[in-house]
Design a protein around this motif. Structure first.
Motif, PDB file in Angstrom:
ATOM      1  N   THR A 121       0.837  -1.065   0.024  1.00  0.00           N
ATOM      2  CA  THR A 121      -0.117  -0.084  -0.046  1.00  0.00           C
ATOM      3  C   THR A 121       0.700   1.284   0.124  1.00  0.00           C
ATOM      4  O   THR A 121       0.322   2.229  -0.177  1.00  0.00           O
ATOM      5  CB  THR A 121      -1.087  -0.036   1.191  1.00  0.00           C
ATOM      6  N   GLY A 122       1.949   1.101   0.368  1.00  0.00           N
ATOM      7  CA  GLY A 122       3.185   2.483   0.461  1.00  0.00           C
ATOM      8  C   GLY A 122       2.827   3.068   1.812  1.00  0.00           C
ATOM      9  O   GLY A 122       3.125   4.229   1.879  1.00  0.00           O
ATOM     10  N   ALA A 123       1.954   2.547   2.621  1.00  0.00           N
ATOM     11  CA  ALA A 123       1.692   3.067   4.037  1.00  0.00           C
ATOM     12  C   ALA A 123       3.054   3.204   4.844  1.00  0.00           C
ATOM     13  O   ALA A 123       3.945   2.514   4.714  1.00  0.00           O
ATOM     14  CB  ALA A 123       0.838   2.225   4.680  1.00  0.00           C
ATOM     15  N   SER A 124       3.149   4.227   5.600  1.00  0.00           N
ATOM     16  CA  SER A 124       4.369   4.619   6.447  1.00  0.00           C
ATOM     17  C   SER A 124       4.257   3.446   7.748  1.00  0.00           C
ATOM     18  O   SER A 124       3.211   3.256   8.041  1.00  0.00           O
ATOM     19  CB  SER A 124       4.374   5.870   6.963  1.00  0.00           C
ATOM     20  N   ILE A 125       5.222   3.163   8.254  1.00  0.00           N
ATOM     21  CA  ILE A 125       5.291   2.502   9.773  1.00  0.00           C
ATOM     22  C   ILE A 125       5.755   3.486  10.803  1.00  0.00           C
ATOM     23  O   ILE A 125       6.737   4.267  10.350  1.00  0.00           O
ATOM     24  CB  ILE A 125       6.399   1.117   9.783  1.00  0.00           C
ATOM     25  N   ILE A 126       4.767   3.480  11.667  1.00  0.00           N
ATOM     26  CA  ILE A 126       5.245   4.752  12.813  1.00  0.00           C
ATOM     27  C   ILE A 126       5.295   3.948  14.142  1.00  0.00           C
ATOM     28  O   ILE A 126       4.220   3.484  14.542  1.00  0.00           O
ATOM     29  CB  ILE A 126       4.158   5.853  13.039  1.00  0.00           C
ATOM     30  N   PRO A 127       6.427   3.796  14.733  1.00  0.00           N
ATOM     31  CA  PRO A 127       6.341   3.310  16.053  1.00  0.00           C
ATOM     32  C   PRO A 127       5.797   4.012  17.062  1.00  0.00           C
ATOM     33  O   PRO A 127       5.690   5.319  17.179  1.00  0.00           O
ATOM     34  CB  PRO A 127       7.979   3.431  16.559  1.00  0.00           C
ATOM     35  N   MET A 128       4.931   3.439  17.975  1.00  0.00           N
ATOM     36  CA  MET A 128       4.181   4.377  19.001  1.00  0.00           C
ATOM     37  C   MET A 128       4.249   3.596  20.280  1.00  0.00           C
ATOM     38  O   MET A 128       3.955   2.541  20.346  1.00  0.00           O
ATOM     39  CB  MET A 128       2.511   4.289  18.437  1.00  0.00           C
ATOM     40  N   VAL A 129       4.141   4.426  21.241  1.00  0.00           N
ATOM     41  CA  VAL A 129       4.234   4.169  22.684  1.00  0.00           C
ATOM     42  C   VAL A 129       3.131   4.882  23.534  1.00  0.00           C
ATOM     43  O   VAL A 129       3.054   6.165  23.354  1.00  0.00           O
ATOM     44  CB  VAL A 129       5.598   3.844  23.447  1.00  0.00           C
ATOM     45  N   CYS A 130       2.286   4.065  24.135  1.00  0.00           N
ATOM     46  CA  CYS A 130       1.248   4.817  24.818  1.00  0.00           C
ATOM     47  C   CYS A 130       1.377   4.345  26.430  1.00  0.00           C
ATOM     48  O   CYS A 130       1.203   3.246  26.822  1.00  0.00           O
ATOM     49  CB  CYS A 130      -0.137   4.405  24.495  1.00  0.00           C
ATOM     50  N   THR A 131       1.664   5.445  27.252  1.00  0.00           N
ATOM     51  CA  THR A 131       1.839   5.003  28.651  1.00  0.00           C
ATOM     52  C   THR A 131       0.719   5.828  29.255  1.00  0.00           C
ATOM     53  O   THR A 131       0.159   6.946  29.052  1.00  0.00           O
ATOM     54  CB  THR A 131       3.181   5.419  29.336  1.00  0.00           C
ATOM     55  N   GLY A 132       0.773   5.537  30.802  1.00  0.00           N
ATOM     56  CA  GLY A 132      -0.182   6.105  31.551  1.00  0.00           C
ATOM     57  C   GLY A 132      -1.447   5.509  31.795  1.00  0.00           C
ATOM     58  O   GLY A 132      -1.546   4.135  31.634  1.00  0.00           O
ATOM     59  N   HIS A 133      -2.347   6.503  32.091  1.00  0.00           N
ATOM     60  CA  HIS A 133      -3.783   5.550  32.544  1.00  0.00           C
ATOM     61  C   HIS A 133      -4.981   6.681  32.338  1.00  0.00           C
ATOM     62  O   HIS A 133      -4.607   7.705  31.868  1.00  0.00           O
ATOM     63  CB  HIS A 133      -3.837   4.939  34.173  1.00  0.00           C
ATOM     64  N   SER A 134      -6.221   6.279  32.819  1.00  0.00           N
ATOM     65  CA  SER A 134      -7.161   7.253  32.440  1.00  0.00           C
ATOM     66  C   SER A 134      -7.020   8.634  33.235  1.00  0.00           C
ATOM     67  O   SER A 134      -7.758   9.614  32.718  1.00  0.00           O
ATOM     68  CB  SER A 134      -8.576   6.558  32.917  1.00  0.00           C
ATOM     69  N   GLY A 135      -6.152   8.697  34.171  1.00  0.00           N
ATOM     70  CA  GLY A 135      -6.048   9.808  34.603  1.00  0.00           C
ATOM     71  C   GLY A 135      -5.122  10.788  33.889  1.00  0.00           C
ATOM     72  O   GLY A 135      -5.006  12.083  34.069  1.00  0.00           O
ATOM     73  N   GLY A 136      -4.445  10.367  32.922  1.00  0.00           N
ATOM     74  CA  GLY A 136      -3.606  11.002  31.955  1.00  0.00           C
ATOM     75  C   GLY A 136      -2.707  10.151  31.260  1.00  0.00           C
ATOM     76  O   GLY A 136      -1.924   9.150  31.823  1.00  0.00           O
ATOM     77  N   ALA A 137      -2.930  10.025  29.994  1.00  0.00           N
ATOM     78  CA  ALA A 137      -1.922   9.091  29.040  1.00  0.00           C
ATOM     79  C   ALA A 137      -1.079   9.967  28.109  1.00  0.00           C
ATOM     80  O   ALA A 137      -1.570  11.035  27.938  1.00  0.00           O
ATOM     81  CB  ALA A 137      -2.782   8.216  28.322  1.00  0.00           C
TER      82      ALA A 137
END
Length: 193
Positions: free
Chosen positions: A119-135
């Protein structure tokens, strides 16, 4: 990455902040198709269907790798210039390879690499930290797929850097990594490093 009109594959691990971060991005106009596996669910077998239903209610915009149309749904989202999230520490179902992960050999999915290539889509590393009080959502630099005729070279050029990034993210945020809590404890205490 979306400016190129080919969509993007967000590559991450199972961090506790994932669902909150994706909900926040959705409210900002960035709907993300989550790719999930029904295999390897923790806990008693009798509770797995209820847990799966719960996750479906939370995530909503999802496809499972067990769905026969999984690849087509991912392709459709990318062709619409959308976002797809792959957890590379998930249990692979179809296309996979063995790769080192913290000094041990384990299985990693590779089908998403082929889809991004076509597809030619980019690959983007992502990290999500935290919780419902703040991510906190952190994106790496977009990467283009490096095409190689040899499958081993293709995997080495494209998957290895993503696994290295995941290992670094786990070392940086061990208590936020939720895939294997027992391993996260070991990482905090440097027993597996």
């Amino acid at each position: 990455a979306l400016e190129f009109g080919k969509g993007a594959v967000l590559v991450s691990g199972h961090f506790f902040g994932n669902r909150v971060a994706k909900a926040s991005l959705h409210h900002r106009g960035y709907s993300i198709l989550s790719v999930r596996s029904e295999r390897g669910r923790p806990g008693p077998v009798a509770l797995r269907p209820a847990y799966s239903d719960f996750l479906h209610q939370v995530i909503k915009d999802e496809v499972t790798v067990q769905d026969p149309e999984c690849g087509l749904k991912i392709l459709r989202r990318l062709r619409e210039n959308g976002l797809v999230n792959i957890h590379i520490d998930m249990f692979p179902d179809a296309a996979w390879v063995r790769h080192q992960f913290f000094g041990k050999v384990r299985l990693f999915p590779i089908g998403f690499l082929h889809i991004a290539k076509y597809t030619g889509a980019s690959i983007i590393p992502m990290v999500c930290t935290g919780h419902s009080g703040g991510a906190i959502v952190t994106f790496g630099e977009p990467r283009c797929i490096v095409d190689r005729a040899d499958e081993a070279a293709f995997v080495r050029e494209n998957l290895t850097p993503l696994i290295t990034t995941l290992e670094q993210d786990i070392r940086t945020y061990p208590s936020d990594w939720g895939f294997l809590p027992a391993m996260a404890w070991h990482f905090q205490h440097d027993e597996l490093l």
